[in-house]
Write an enzyme that holds these catalytic residues in place. Structure first.
Site, PDB file in Angstrom:
ATOM      1  N   HIS A  77       0.840  -1.206   0.000  1.00  7.82           N
ATOM      2  CA  HIS A  77       0.000   0.000   0.000  1.00  7.82           C
ATOM      3  C   HIS A  77       0.877   1.259   0.000  1.00  7.82           C
ATOM      4  O   HIS A  77       0.568   2.240  -0.672  1.00  7.82           O
ATOM      5  CB  HIS A  77      -0.940   0.017   1.210  1.00  7.82           C
ATOM      6  CG  HIS A  77      -1.845  -1.178   1.274  1.00  7.82           C
ATOM      7  ND1 HIS A  77      -2.520  -1.539   2.409  1.00  7.82           N
ATOM      8  CD2 HIS A  77      -2.170  -2.100   0.320  1.00  7.82           C
ATOM      9  CE1 HIS A  77      -3.237  -2.631   2.150  1.00  7.82           C
ATOM     10  NE2 HIS A  77      -3.022  -2.998   0.907  1.00  7.82           N
ATOM     11  N   HIS A 233      -9.564  -1.766  -4.372  1.00  7.46           N
ATOM     12  CA  HIS A 233      -8.421  -2.139  -3.553  1.00  7.46           C
ATOM     13  C   HIS A 233      -7.505  -3.115  -4.292  1.00  7.46           C
ATOM     14  O   HIS A 233      -6.278  -3.071  -4.124  1.00  7.46           O
ATOM     15  CB  HIS A 233      -8.835  -2.724  -2.203  1.00  7.46           C
ATOM     16  CG  HIS A 233      -7.637  -2.930  -1.326  1.00  7.46           C
ATOM     17  ND1 HIS A 233      -7.056  -1.909  -0.609  1.00  7.46           N
ATOM     18  CD2 HIS A 233      -6.847  -4.014  -1.146  1.00  7.46           C
ATOM     19  CE1 HIS A 233      -5.973  -2.362  -0.009  1.00  7.46           C
ATOM     20  NE2 HIS A 233      -5.823  -3.649  -0.312  1.00  7.46           N
ATOM     21  N   ASP A 237      -3.504  -2.764  -4.800  1.00 15.06           N
ATOM     22  CA  ASP A 237      -2.497  -3.803  -4.552  1.00 15.06           C
ATOM     23  C   ASP A 237      -1.639  -4.052  -5.794  1.00 15.06           C
ATOM     24  O   ASP A 237      -0.416  -4.203  -5.699  1.00 15.06           O
ATOM     25  CB  ASP A 237      -3.187  -5.121  -4.170  1.00 15.06           C
ATOM     26  CG  ASP A 237      -3.638  -5.151  -2.718  1.00 15.06           C
ATOM     27  OD1 ASP A 237      -3.140  -4.350  -1.909  1.00 15.06           O
ATOM     28  OD2 ASP A 237      -4.495  -6.003  -2.402  1.00 15.06           O
ATOM     29  N   HIS A 260      -1.553 -11.093  -4.587  1.00 13.31           N
ATOM     30  CA  HIS A 260      -0.139 -10.754  -4.423  1.00 13.31           C
ATOM     31  C   HIS A 260       0.801 -11.777  -5.061  1.00 13.31           C
ATOM     32  O   HIS A 260       1.804 -11.414  -5.660  1.00 13.31           O
ATOM     33  CB  HIS A 260       0.204 -10.600  -2.952  1.00 13.31           C
ATOM     34  CG  HIS A 260      -0.465  -9.420  -2.343  1.00 13.31           C
ATOM     35  ND1 HIS A 260      -0.297  -8.144  -2.821  1.00 13.31           N
ATOM     36  CD2 HIS A 260      -1.329  -9.313  -1.310  1.00 13.31           C
ATOM     37  CE1 HIS A 260      -1.027  -7.304  -2.108  1.00 13.31           C
ATOM     38  NE2 HIS A 260      -1.661  -7.995  -1.177  1.00 13.31           N
TER      39      HIS A 260
HETATM   40 ZN   LIG Z   1      -3.969  -4.570  -0.066  1.00 12.70          ZN
END
Ligand SMILES: [Zn+2]
Length: 304
Positions: A77, A233, A237, A260
Site C-alpha cells: 500500500h 483495492h 495492490d 499478491h
Molecule cells: Zn492490499
C-alpha cells in the site's frame, strides 16, 4: 524529460503492524537521484532492503521483501502511494518488520507524502514502456500487460459472496485518479478467514479499523467508501506490487482474480522479458519516447 522526484522533507507517523499488532514508527526521508525506494530497519542497525522484485520474500496476505537478515512485510500500500505520486527516491525507515497497516488503504500514506511535499530533481525518470504483450495465467487467475500510451489498469474479481460476485473496473492511473479513486479503498477479508488467521498467530493487529470484514451476507463495517471498494483495492495492490519492477510502467495492466502471489510473479516475469519493453524518458502523448541506454545497474538486474 520527466524529472525524478523525492520528498521535500522527512515525515513520520505511528501505526500498528497487521500481523504482530505491535506499534510501528514509520519515517519517510528524502533520498538522492537514482536511489530508488529502500526500506531501512532502524532496529537492525539501519540495514536496508530495496523495493525490488529480486528481494521478494513470503507472499501470504501481503507482499514482503527480504535481503540477507533483513525483512519488511506489507509493503504494497505504501509502494502504491509512492509510485502513484511519482516519488522515485525515498528512504522508508521502520523500527519493526512491518509497514503499519494504518486504515487498510493507501490514503494515510498519500496524506504523509502531501504533508512532506515533493522536490523535483535534475535527473530524468526512466519509465518501463511495454512494447509487446506479456501474460501469465494460473488456472482461472490471469494477469497481462499490453502496450498503451498510459499506465492503465483493468481489474476484475469474482467471489462466491453476494456482495462481490463480480466487480470490474478500468482506470487510467494518474496522481489525481489514484488519490481520488483508488487510495481510499481498504483491504478486505472474510470473517471465516479471520478466525483461521488468528489461530495461526496472524492478523493480530487486524480490526474493523483497518479492513473491510465480510460476513455471510454483508460487511461488518458501518459503510463502504465506494460501492466497488473491493475491486478498487485490488487495483491498489496491483499498482503497489508492480512498483517492484523498479520503474513506473507505461502499459495496460489487465488482471482477473489475481492476488499478491500472481502480481509479484508477474513483476519478476516482466524483468525477464527484456524484448517486451524498453526504458524511455517521456511517456507523454504526442512525444516520441527517447530510447535510453541501460545503466549498469539495470544491465546487472537483467543478467539475473
Ligand atoms: Zn492490499
Amino acid at each position: 524529460m520527466d524529472a525524478q522526484r523525492t520528498l521535500r522533507r522527512q515525515i513520520s507517523c505511528v501505526g500498528i503492524g497487521l500481523h504482530s499488532g505491535n506499534k510501528v514508527n514509520l519515517t519517510l526521508k528524502p533520498a538522492p537521484a537514482d536511489y530508488g525506494i529502500r526500506f531501512r530497519r532502524t532496529d537492525l542497525g539501519d540495514l536496508e532492503v530495496p523495493a525490488d522484485v529480486r528481494n521478494l520474500a513470503g507472499i501470504q496476505l501481503a507482499t514482503g521483501l527480504a535481503r540477507n537478515e533483513v525483512s519488511v512485510e506489507t509493503v504494497e500500500h505504501l509502494l502504491a502511494a509512492l509510485v502513484s505520486t511519482s516519488i522515485d527516491n525515498v528512504i522508508v525507515e521502520l523500527n519493526s518488520p512491518e509497514v503499519p497497516i494504518m486504515d487498510g488503504s493507501a490514503a494515510p500514506f498519500i496524506y504523509l507524502i502531501q504533508e512532506a511535499g515533493v522536490k523535483t530533481m535534475a535527473v530524468a525518470r526512466k519509465y518501463l514502456k511495454i512494447i509487446r504483450p506479456i501474460a501469465i495465467s494460473r488456472g482461472d487467475k490471469r494477469i497481462a500487460l499490453y502496450p498503451s500510451d498510459h499506465f492503465k489498469v483493468t481489474y476484475s474479481i469474482s467471489y462466491d459472496h453476494p456482495l462481490l460476485r463480480h466487480q470490474s473496473r478500468t482506470l487510467r492511473i494518474t496522481e489525481e485518479s489514484f488519490i481520488e479513486e483508488v487510495a481510499p479503498a481498504r483491504t478486505f477479508t472474510f470473517l471465516k478467514d479471520v478466525e483461521m488467521l488468528r489461530q495461526n498467530g496472524l492478523a493480530l493487529g487486524g480490526s474493523l479499523e483497518n479492513a473491510i470484514v465480510l460476513g455471510e451476507t454483508g460487511v461488518l463495517n458501518n459503510a463502504l467508501r465506494f460501492e466497488d471498494e473491493f475491486v478498487r483495492h485490488k487495483i491498489l495492490d496491483a499498482v503497489g506490487d508492480l512498483a517492484l519492477v523498479g520503474h513506473p510502467v507505461i502499459g495496460h495492466l489487465v488482471a482477473h482474480r489475481a492476488g499478491h502471489a500472481l502480481h509479484t510473479e508477474f513483476a519478476a516475469k516482466i524483468l525477464e522479458e527484456t524484448q517486451a519493453w524498453r526504458l524511455v524518458e517521456a511517456p507523454v502523448e504526442g512525444v516520441t519516447p527517447l530510447p535510453v541506454t541501460l545503466p549498469v545497474k539495470d544491465a546487472a538486474r537483467l543478467a539475473n
